[in-house]
Design an enzyme around this catalytic site. Structure first.
Site, PDB file in Angstrom:
ATOM      1  N   HIS A 122       0.865  -1.179   0.000  1.00 16.49           N
ATOM      2  CA  HIS A 122       0.000   0.000   0.000  1.00 16.49           C
ATOM      3  C   HIS A 122       0.909   1.239   0.000  1.00 16.49           C
ATOM      4  O   HIS A 122       2.013   1.185   0.545  1.00 16.49           O
ATOM      5  CB  HIS A 122      -0.829  -0.070   1.285  1.00 16.49           C
ATOM      6  N   ASP A 199       2.716  -4.836   8.070  1.00 13.59           N
ATOM      7  CA  ASP A 199       1.524  -4.013   7.887  1.00 13.59           C
ATOM      8  C   ASP A 199       0.316  -4.951   7.957  1.00 13.59           C
ATOM      9  O   ASP A 199       0.015  -5.671   7.007  1.00 13.59           O
ATOM     10  CB  ASP A 199       1.604  -3.305   6.524  1.00 13.59           C
ATOM     11  N   GLN A 202      -4.879  -5.282   6.960  1.00 14.71           N
ATOM     12  CA  GLN A 202      -5.889  -6.181   6.391  1.00 14.71           C
ATOM     13  C   GLN A 202      -5.927  -7.549   7.073  1.00 14.71           C
ATOM     14  O   GLN A 202      -6.744  -8.392   6.692  1.00 14.71           O
ATOM     15  CB  GLN A 202      -5.640  -6.388   4.886  1.00 14.71           C
ATOM     16  N   LYS A 225     -10.755  -0.257  10.162  1.00 15.29           N
ATOM     17  CA  LYS A 225     -10.933  -1.431   9.304  1.00 15.29           C
ATOM     18  C   LYS A 225     -11.386  -2.648  10.095  1.00 15.29           C
ATOM     19  O   LYS A 225     -11.472  -3.752   9.569  1.00 15.29           O
ATOM     20  CB  LYS A 225      -9.644  -1.725   8.544  1.00 15.29           C
ATOM     21  N   CYS A 361      -4.665   2.633  -3.752  1.00 20.34           N
ATOM     22  CA  CYS A 361      -3.439   3.091  -3.078  1.00 20.34           C
ATOM     23  C   CYS A 361      -2.295   2.109  -3.281  1.00 20.34           C
ATOM     24  O   CYS A 361      -1.505   1.860  -2.354  1.00 20.34           O
ATOM     25  CB  CYS A 361      -3.671   3.314  -1.588  1.00 20.34           C
TER      26      CYS A 361
HETATM   27  C1  LIG Z   1      -5.867   0.613   4.508  1.00 22.77           C
HETATM   28  C2  LIG Z   1      -4.486   0.124   4.469  1.00 22.77           C
HETATM   29  C3  LIG Z   1      -3.426   0.925   4.905  1.00 22.77           C
HETATM   30  C4  LIG Z   1      -3.616   2.342   5.370  1.00 22.77           C
HETATM   31  O1  LIG Z   1      -4.482   2.432   6.450  1.00 22.77           O
HETATM   32  P1  LIG Z   1      -4.930   3.861   6.967  1.00 22.77           P
HETATM   33  O2  LIG Z   1      -5.916   3.557   8.026  1.00 22.77           O
HETATM   34  O3  LIG Z   1      -5.534   4.576   5.788  1.00 22.77           O
HETATM   35  O4  LIG Z   1      -3.718   4.553   7.439  1.00 22.77           O
HETATM   36  C5  LIG Z   1      -2.163   0.400   4.862  1.00 22.77           C
HETATM   37  N1  LIG Z   1      -1.941  -0.844   4.433  1.00 22.77           N
HETATM   38  C6  LIG Z   1      -2.929  -1.647   4.021  1.00 22.77           C
HETATM   39  C7  LIG Z   1      -2.608  -3.035   3.575  1.00 22.77           C
HETATM   40  C8  LIG Z   1      -4.232  -1.183   4.013  1.00 22.77           C
HETATM   41  O5  LIG Z   1      -5.214  -1.964   3.582  1.00 22.77           O
END
Ligand SMILES: *Cc1c(COP(=O)(O)O)cnc(C)c1O
Length: 425
Positions: A122, A199, A202, A225, A361
């Site tokens: 992302h 990260d 998800q 999320k 993104c």
């Molecule tokens: C949504 C997302 C982000 C960013 O999250 P934010 O809440 O917008 O900062 C980063 N990495 C992944 C894999 C995402 O799905």
């Protein structure tokens, strides 16, 4: 497993009609998720009953707000099984957590050091490192993905050298839905061990995560999320790593002592929480965690596998689609050379179906896939097979409108991908 119809009643927004009479079919969960009533009520309850600034007051309200806020750290600790609640830092979102790490870890990097990312990151796991590169003259390398839309672990191992100081990788791609094997990354690099950042924006919302088992140094994710409010992110880090690195933002709360000359930082985790934090939203995030744990993250994961299989099977009827999913869970991304994703999203929206169209993104990944944009449907535990049927019918309308059924040349590739998915189960 669980009663999805009963669960849906917890979400006021799912009763909404779109365009007067269409039930909302919300398939944009990878962008943000809906909020159950308990989370919304927890926000209102805070503001109505114990709103106060935390950590400083001795009065009753301040004490109450402080203790409920700090309790959320324990909830996060239990959620991801880290060692201590001081290893949990609240930020604004995943993006801020990664910026914090890039800034604070970056301080000790030197010219020529390398950072390893992957082709499926992302933008929030790319740009902070680009910003650091501009300051520190470091190099950034990208681990490629295979033609089956998975991380190329063999190439990854070859890319790790003595110069590699940080590996920052997504646990689950927000485009491909594929879940990366973090264990393979952490063990594969023994000998010259770089710091590993995961990260988990998800993954934490959709499956049971164990920080210690993952074997990473830092884990980042976002409340919004996972049924929580916007404006809250998490950084989980090993205490000894967090103690070593300098603070990111400076101001109140993050200091122990300030003179006309200098300052001493507060202890971890407050060292990284400058200024008045997002008290109300952190507290409501705690309610979201409780809610998810009541349903059970293992159940959520299993149910999403089932929904994904069902949707892929239905989508396989559209033999002119390229589907970028071989082992992905909960996220299905596809394209067709004839019809633009924005047109698909607009037409299905007329039927009340919310999907995402664009680059998600992840522009570098789009260029790797050879497209500018795709359409993405992403599920959560409150979605149903009936909703997937509505989505498929809406898609049919879009394809009929653009007469895309006429081009069949993508058929073979699609069949292969669906069969990979089936074999895996
Ligand atoms: C949504 C997302 C982000 C960013 O999250 P934010 O809440 O917008 O900062 C980063 N990495 C992944 C894999 C995402 O799905």
């Amino acid at each position: 497993m669980f009663d999805v119809e009963k669960i849906r009643k917890d979400f006021p927004i799912l009763e909404r009609k779109i365009w007067d009479d269409k039930p909302l079919v919300y398939l944009d969960n990878a962008a943000t998720t809906q909020k159950p009533k308990a989370v919304i009520e927890s926000l209102v309850n805070y503001y109505e009953n114990y709103n106060a600034n935390i950590h400083r007051g001795v009065h009753k309200l301040a004490e109450e707000a402080t203790s409920v806020y700090e309790l959320v750290r324990d909830k996060v600790k239990n959620l991801v099984s880290c060692k201590d609640n001081s290893e949990v830092i609240f930020t604004r979102n995943t993006t801020e957590s990664i910026n914090l790490l890039a800034h604070s870890l970056g301080e000790s990097l030197n010219e020529g050091d390398e950072i390893l990312l992957t082709e499926m990151e992302h933008h929030s796991n790319i740009i902070p490192w680009y910003l650091l590169r501009n300051r520190k003259k470091i190099n950034i390398r990208f681990v490629p993905i295979t033609d089956q839309y998975e991380l190329d672990y063999e190439k990854l191992e070859k890319l790790v050298t003595k110069k590699t100081k940080i590996i920052s990788v997504t646990h689950k791609s927000n485009v491909l839905g594929v879940i990366n094997d973090i264990g393979r990354i952490s063990t594969g690099t023994s000998g010259c061990r770089p710091l590993l950042i995961v990260d988990a924006a998800q993954s934490v919302p959709h499956m049971k995560i164990n920080f210690a088992d993952l074997g990473c140094d830092f884990l980042v994710f976002s409340s919004h999320k996972m049924c929580g409010p916007t404006g809250v992110g998490v950084l989980v880090g090993k205490k000894e790593s967090l103690e070593k690195i300098p603070p990111f933002l400076g101001g109140g709360e993050m200091v122990r002592k300030v003179t006309f000359d200098n300052f001493t930082s507060n202890d971890v985790p407050w060292k990284f929480e400058a200024g008045t934090p997002n008290i109300a939203d952190v507290i409501a995030f705690g309610t979201a965690i409780e809610y998810l744990e009541k349903i059970g993250l293992e159940n959520i994961h299993k149910y999403e596998i089932e929904l994904t299989k069902y949707a892929l099977e239905k989508l396989s009827g559209f033999n002119f689609l390229k589907i970028y999913n071989s082992r992905g869970v909960g996220i299905i991304t596809f394209s067709n050379p004839v019809v633009h994703p924005h047109d698909i999203a607009t037409i299905v929206d007329q039927e009340g179906v919310a999907v995402r169209a664009g680059h998600h993104c992840a522009q570098p990944l789009m260029s790797r896939l050879g497209v500018l944009a795709t359409t993405r449907a992403s599920f959560y535990f409150y979605n149903t097979k009936k909703e997937i049927d509505i989505f498929i019918d809406a898609l049919q309308k879009a394809f009929d409108y653009f007469e895309v059924g006429a081009c069949k040349e993508l058929k073979q590739e699609r069949v292969d991908l669906v069969s990979v998915q089936k074999k895996d189960k």
